[in-house]
Write a protein that holds these residues in place. Structure first.
Motif, PDB file in Angstrom:
ATOM      1  N   ILE A  83      -1.755   2.076 -11.647  1.00 60.33           N
ATOM      2  CA  ILE A  83      -1.065   2.727 -12.783  1.00 60.33           C
ATOM      3  C   ILE A  83      -1.156   3.762 -12.871  1.00 60.33           C
ATOM      4  O   ILE A  83      -2.471   5.010 -12.253  1.00 60.33           O
ATOM      5  CB  ILE A  83      -1.463   1.762 -13.667  1.00 60.33           C
ATOM      6  N   LYS A  84      -0.070   5.085 -13.010  1.00 59.69           N
ATOM      7  CA  LYS A  84      -0.304   6.282 -13.619  1.00 59.69           C
ATOM      8  C   LYS A  84       0.358   6.400 -14.762  1.00 59.69           C
ATOM      9  O   LYS A  84       1.981   6.581 -15.378  1.00 59.69           O
ATOM     10  CB  LYS A  84       0.510   7.042 -12.013  1.00 59.69           C
ATOM     11  N   ASN A  85      -0.051   7.720 -15.656  1.00 62.35           N
ATOM     12  CA  ASN A  85       0.528   7.926 -16.628  1.00 62.35           C
ATOM     13  C   ASN A  85       0.442   6.083 -17.393  1.00 62.35           C
ATOM     14  O   ASN A  85       1.023   6.935 -18.767  1.00 62.35           O
ATOM     15  CB  ASN A  85       1.720   8.950 -17.200  1.00 62.35           C
ATOM     16  N   ASN A  86      -0.725   5.753 -18.036  1.00 62.06           N
ATOM     17  CA  ASN A  86      -0.943   4.955 -18.970  1.00 62.06           C
ATOM     18  C   ASN A  86      -0.157   5.078 -20.326  1.00 62.06           C
ATOM     19  O   ASN A  86      -0.864   6.135 -21.110  1.00 62.06           O
ATOM     20  CB  ASN A  86      -2.618   4.478 -19.276  1.00 62.06           C
ATOM     21  N   VAL A  87       0.534   4.184 -20.772  1.00 61.05           N
ATOM     22  CA  VAL A  87       1.324   4.408 -22.298  1.00 61.05           C
ATOM     23  C   VAL A  87       1.179   2.677 -22.747  1.00 61.05           C
ATOM     24  O   VAL A  87       0.972   3.400 -23.557  1.00 61.05           O
ATOM     25  CB  VAL A  87       2.908   5.049 -22.061  1.00 61.05           C
ATOM     26  N   GLU A 109       0.704  -0.903   0.254  1.00 65.26           N
ATOM     27  CA  GLU A 109       0.141   0.218   0.116  1.00 65.26           C
ATOM     28  C   GLU A 109       1.120   1.201   0.562  1.00 65.26           C
ATOM     29  O   GLU A 109       0.027   2.019  -0.801  1.00 65.26           O
ATOM     30  CB  GLU A 109      -1.114   0.253   1.100  1.00 65.26           C
ATOM     31  N   ASN A 110       1.742   1.375   0.893  1.00 65.26           N
ATOM     32  CA  ASN A 110       3.094   2.718   1.048  1.00 65.26           C
ATOM     33  C   ASN A 110       3.494   2.597  -1.059  1.00 65.26           C
ATOM     34  O   ASN A 110       4.019   4.066  -1.084  1.00 65.26           O
ATOM     35  CB  ASN A 110       3.953   2.165   1.749  1.00 65.26           C
ATOM     36  N   TYR A 111       3.644   1.176  -0.623  1.00 71.69           N
ATOM     37  CA  TYR A 111       4.437   1.558  -2.402  1.00 71.69           C
ATOM     38  C   TYR A 111       3.503   1.948  -3.681  1.00 71.69           C
ATOM     39  O   TYR A 111       3.948   3.249  -4.425  1.00 71.69           O
ATOM     40  CB  TYR A 111       4.846   0.412  -2.739  1.00 71.69           C
ATOM     41  N   LYS A 112       2.002   1.676  -3.118  1.00 73.91           N
ATOM     42  CA  LYS A 112       0.852   2.510  -3.835  1.00 73.91           C
ATOM     43  C   LYS A 112       0.998   3.877  -4.140  1.00 73.91           C
ATOM     44  O   LYS A 112       0.961   4.621  -5.146  1.00 73.91           O
ATOM     45  CB  LYS A 112      -0.501   2.149  -4.290  1.00 73.91           C
ATOM     46  N   ARG A 113       1.282   4.768  -3.126  1.00 72.90           N
ATOM     47  CA  ARG A 113       1.203   5.970  -2.992  1.00 72.90           C
ATOM     48  C   ARG A 113       2.623   6.642  -3.717  1.00 72.90           C
ATOM     49  O   ARG A 113       2.564   7.540  -4.532  1.00 72.90           O
ATOM     50  CB  ARG A 113       1.570   6.445  -1.112  1.00 72.90           C
ATOM     51  N   GLY A 155       4.414  10.033 -10.076  1.00 75.11           N
ATOM     52  CA  GLY A 155       3.691   9.224 -11.856  1.00 75.11           C
ATOM     53  C   GLY A 155       2.943  10.847 -11.808  1.00 75.11           C
ATOM     54  O   GLY A 155       3.178  11.958 -12.641  1.00 75.11           O
ATOM     55  N   ASP A 156       2.250  11.585 -10.577  1.00 71.24           N
ATOM     56  CA  ASP A 156       1.664  13.146 -10.080  1.00 71.24           C
ATOM     57  C   ASP A 156       2.257  13.938 -10.515  1.00 71.24           C
ATOM     58  O   ASP A 156       2.206  15.316 -11.194  1.00 71.24           O
ATOM     59  CB  ASP A 156       0.298  12.942  -9.712  1.00 71.24           C
ATOM     60  N   SER A 157       3.673  13.221 -10.345  1.00 70.84           N
ATOM     61  CA  SER A 157       4.480  14.461 -10.309  1.00 70.84           C
ATOM     62  C   SER A 157       5.681  14.931 -12.276  1.00 70.84           C
ATOM     63  O   SER A 157       6.097  15.542 -12.218  1.00 70.84           O
ATOM     64  CB  SER A 157       6.479  14.309  -9.786  1.00 70.84           C
ATOM     65  N   PHE A 158       4.600  13.931 -12.966  1.00 62.86           N
ATOM     66  CA  PHE A 158       5.315  13.687 -14.520  1.00 62.86           C
ATOM     67  C   PHE A 158       4.166  13.969 -15.057  1.00 62.86           C
ATOM     68  O   PHE A 158       4.140  12.373 -15.824  1.00 62.86           O
ATOM     69  CB  PHE A 158       6.462  12.455 -14.466  1.00 62.86           C
ATOM     70  N   PRO A 159       3.001  13.943 -15.044  1.00 60.76           N
ATOM     71  CA  PRO A 159       2.129  13.958 -16.199  1.00 60.76           C
ATOM     72  C   PRO A 159       1.929  14.311 -17.236  1.00 60.76           C
ATOM     73  O   PRO A 159       2.575  15.257 -17.676  1.00 60.76           O
ATOM     74  CB  PRO A 159       0.808  14.634 -15.666  1.00 60.76           C
ATOM     75  N   ASP A 160       1.147  13.630 -18.559  1.00 62.52           N
ATOM     76  CA  ASP A 160       1.188  13.724 -19.553  1.00 62.52           C
ATOM     77  C   ASP A 160       2.732  13.264 -20.263  1.00 62.52           C
ATOM     78  O   ASP A 160       2.998  14.694 -21.358  1.00 62.52           O
ATOM     79  CB  ASP A 160       0.645  14.435 -19.809  1.00 62.52           C
ATOM     80  N   CYS A 161       3.598  13.104 -20.548  1.00 61.98           N
ATOM     81  CA  CYS A 161       5.789  13.172 -20.122  1.00 61.98           C
ATOM     82  C   CYS A 161       5.509  12.038 -21.070  1.00 61.98           C
ATOM     83  O   CYS A 161       6.774  11.973 -21.605  1.00 61.98           O
ATOM     84  CB  CYS A 161       5.920  13.701 -19.415  1.00 61.98           C
ATOM     85  N   GLY A 162       4.499  10.853 -21.129  1.00 63.82           N
ATOM     86  CA  GLY A 162       5.121   9.461 -22.297  1.00 63.82           C
ATOM     87  C   GLY A 162       5.697   9.191 -20.957  1.00 63.82           C
ATOM     88  O   GLY A 162       6.174   8.081 -21.360  1.00 63.82           O
ATOM     89  N   ILE A 163       5.313   9.403 -19.555  1.00 63.30           N
ATOM     90  CA  ILE A 163       6.487   8.287 -18.552  1.00 63.30           C
ATOM     91  C   ILE A 163       5.561   7.655 -17.244  1.00 63.30           C
ATOM     92  O   ILE A 163       4.718   7.886 -16.782  1.00 63.30           O
ATOM     93  CB  ILE A 163       7.562   8.632 -17.855  1.00 63.30           C
TER      94      ILE A 163
END
Length: 278
Positions: A157-161, A122-126, A132-140
Motif C-alpha cells: 500500500i502507498k499513500n494510505n488514506v 512482485e512486478n505489480y508491487k513495483r 504511488g511515489d509519483s503522487f504522494p500526499d495527494c489523498g490518492i
C-alpha cells in the motif's frame, strides 16, 4: 575389424533407441501434465444464485477435489487449489473433509502454486510503489491485493488514506471480481460511502495465465479531502498542484507524435492549446 564396426553401429542404434524412447516418454509425461482448464469441467466451483449472481459452490468444489484426486490434471488441479484458498476453504471444511483437500494440496504442490502467484505479483508491487511515489500526499491511495490468500490479501500500500495495514483481509473482493468478469463489467470509478467517509475507487483485476484472478490493484481517492479541504483552501490547492507537478529529474526524451512535436517547437503549451499561431 568388421565385427568392431558392427558393435559400434549396434551401440549407436541402441543409444538412438534409448534417446528416442526417453524423448517420447518425456513428451507423454508433458502432455499428461498439461491437462485442461478447470472451467471445462462440470464441477467448476461457481454457480448462479436466484438473482443470477455468481457464488462459490461448496458442493461442486468437493466434487472437484474427489475427481482430481482420482484423475490427475496438472492444469485444473492447481486452479482448484487457488480457488479453494481464495475462498478460505480451510476455515469452511470439517476435519474429515480437510483430509482429502490436504491430499489434493500435496499432489499438486499447493505451496508452489501459492508461491508462484506471489512471485508473479512482485512486478505489480513495483508498479504500485512507483505510481504511488509519483503522487504522494495527494489523498490518492494505491494498493495491491494478493488474492491467493484473501484473509491476508493486502500485499502492498502507498499513500494510505483508508487506515488499513499490510495483510488486511479482502474476503469479498474475489467473488465480486469473479461476478464482474462473468458479466464483462469493469470495476471502474465507483463510489463508496462509509459513515462520514466518501471515496472514488477503481479496482483492476490481475490475471495469471491458466490460473485466473490472482490479484488486484486498487486506487482509492479520498473524495472529502479533495472536495472539502483542498477545493476550498487556496494554499492546499497550490500544495496539491505543486505535488502533482513535482519532478525529481530532467531527461532529454521526446514522447510526442511527429505532429505534436512540430507544434511544440512552434509554441504549443499543452494538449488543449489551440492558439492561432499553431
Amino acid at each position: 575389424m568388421i565385427e568392431g564396426i558392427l558393435n559400434i553401429v549396434y551401440g549407436l542404434i541402441a543409444s538412438a533407441v534409448f534417446v528416442g524412447l526417453g524423448y517420447l516418454y518425456g513428451r507423454y509425461k508433458e502432455r499428461k501434465k498439461k491437462g485442461q482448464p478447470l472451467e471445462n469441467y462440470p464441477f467448476y466451483p461457481f454457480s448462479l444464485d436466484d438473482k443470477k449472481m455468481l457464488q462459490f459452490d461448496f458442493d461442486l468444489f468437493n466434487e472437484g477435489v474427489a475427481h482430481l484426486l482420482k484423475k490427475r490434471d496438472y492444469q485444473a488441479g492447481p486452479q482448484l487449489i487457488l480457488i479453494g484458498e481464495q475462498n478460505n476453504i480451510r476455515h469452511v471444511y470439517k476435519p474429515s473433509q480437510l483430509k482429502n483437500y490436504e491430499k489434493l494440496y500435496k499432489i499438486y504442490n499447493g505451496d508452489q502454486v501459492l508461491d508462484e502467484s506471489l512471485q508473479f505479483l512482485e512486478n505489480y508491487k513495483r508498479i504500485v510503489r512507483l505510481i504511488g511515489d509519483s503522487f504522494p500526499d495527494c489523498g490518492i491511495e494505491i494498493l495491491l491485493h494478493n488474492l491467493s490468500n484473501p484473509s491476508k490479501a493486502l500485499y502492498h500500500i502507498k499513500n494510505n488514506v483508508t487506515g488499513r495495514n499490510v495483510e488486511a483481509p479482502a474476503t469479498n473482493l474475489v467473488m465480486d471480481l469473479k461476478r464482474r468478469d462473468t458479466n464483462k463489467e469493469d470495476k471502474l470509478n465507483y463510489e463508496l460511502n462509509i459513515g462520514s467517509r466518501r471515496f472514488k475507487c477503481t479496482t483492476i483485476p490481475i490475471y495469471k495465465d491458466k490460473m485466473g484472478i490472482v490479484g488486484a490493484i486498487c486506487i482509492n481517492v479520498d473524495y472529502n479531502f479533495l472536495n472539502e479541504e483542498v477545493r476550498n483552501n487556496p494554499k492546499l490547492i497550490d500544495k496539491f498542484l505543486d505535488t502533482l507537478c513535482k519532478v525529481d529529474m530532467k531527461l532529454d526524451e521526446n514522447i510526442l507524435s511527429k505532429n505534436e512535436y512540430e507544434k511544440a517547437l512552434k509554441g504549443k503549451r499543452h494538449f488543449r492549446d489551440v492558439s492561432e499561431h499553431l
